[in-house]
Scaffold this active site. Sequence first.
Site, mmCIF file in Angstrom:
data_model
loop_
_atom_site.group_PDB
_atom_site.id
_atom_site.type_symbol
_atom_site.label_atom_id
_atom_site.label_comp_id
_atom_site.label_asym_id
_atom_site.label_seq_id
_atom_site.Cartn_x
_atom_site.Cartn_y
_atom_site.Cartn_z
ATOM 1 N N CYS A 1 -0.554 -1.631 -8.999
ATOM 2 C CA CYS A 1 -0.121 -2.741 -8.151
ATOM 3 C C CYS A 1 -0.430 -2.442 -6.695
ATOM 4 C CB CYS A 1 1.348 -3.074 -8.387
ATOM 5 S SG CYS A 1 2.455 -1.652 -8.493
ATOM 6 N N SER A 2 0.559 -2.104 -5.879
ATOM 7 C CA SER A 2 0.296 -1.989 -4.436
ATOM 8 C C SER A 2 1.204 -0.965 -3.754
ATOM 9 C CB SER A 2 0.489 -3.348 -3.782
ATOM 10 O OG SER A 2 1.818 -3.793 -4.026
ATOM 11 N N CYS A 3 1.696 0.033 -4.488
ATOM 12 C CA CYS A 3 2.675 0.960 -3.915
ATOM 13 C C CYS A 3 2.089 1.807 -2.788
ATOM 14 C CB CYS A 3 3.212 1.900 -4.993
ATOM 15 S SG CYS A 3 3.954 1.039 -6.381
ATOM 16 N N CYS B 1 -3.031 2.432 -5.540
ATOM 17 C CA CYS B 1 -2.070 2.203 -6.614
ATOM 18 C C CYS B 1 -2.823 1.362 -7.635
ATOM 19 C CB CYS B 1 -0.817 1.478 -6.122
ATOM 20 S SG CYS B 1 0.338 1.166 -7.469
HETATM 21 FE FE FE Z 1 2.111 -0.201 -6.948
#
Ligand code: FE
Length: 201
Positions: A109-111, A106
């Site tokens: 971010c961190s999905c 991602c």
């Molecule tokens: Fe994310």
Amino acid sequence: MPDNIHIRLNTASVEARVDAIQAAFEERGMKPAEFIQEFRELAEEKWLPENGARVCARAWTDPAFKARLMANGKDAVAELGLSMPAHHRYLVVLENTASIHNVIVCTLCSCTAFSIIGLPPDWYKDLEYRARVVRQSRTVLKEMGLELPASTEIRVWDTTADTRYMVLPMRPSGTEGWSEEKLAELISKDMMIGVARIAGT
Ligand code: FE
């Protein structure tokens, strides 16, 4: 640099700041302690990579299920009693082959599809991984212990808020006749992100 920068960065400990944020929520009638407890239970008991491992093992052993999984991942995992949050609109399953390797990131971010493959590891949230896996994927994978032949094409998939990915690893030879439970034990979170492969595949 002015001396007071250091003083300002050290005004409160992490614990004190967390307490202040919780108090601000409580003053507004919200219940942060209950929310954190509920989140922790989900993260530790329900959002586990064992879910995704079970999905992959079923795909290896049931061609009709695999076809449904590739066509509509979210509906297919529901057949195994697994759910995804409403805002995860799509689960796209990416099948590794001898010539194609898939890896997910991602960049914003961190999905992840966390209810299926588990919450993202710390390194997945690092700016370093997010920036470099796109431009230097072969090098980054090698640094993480996965050296792919030059002939293997690497496909990098950038997650969005509504589209989540899961890598389907290759089934190793010599596992004919294994139960789904035994096959599932071969599969890790890192493999479903695409930074590892099962030995021998
Ligand atoms: Fe994310």
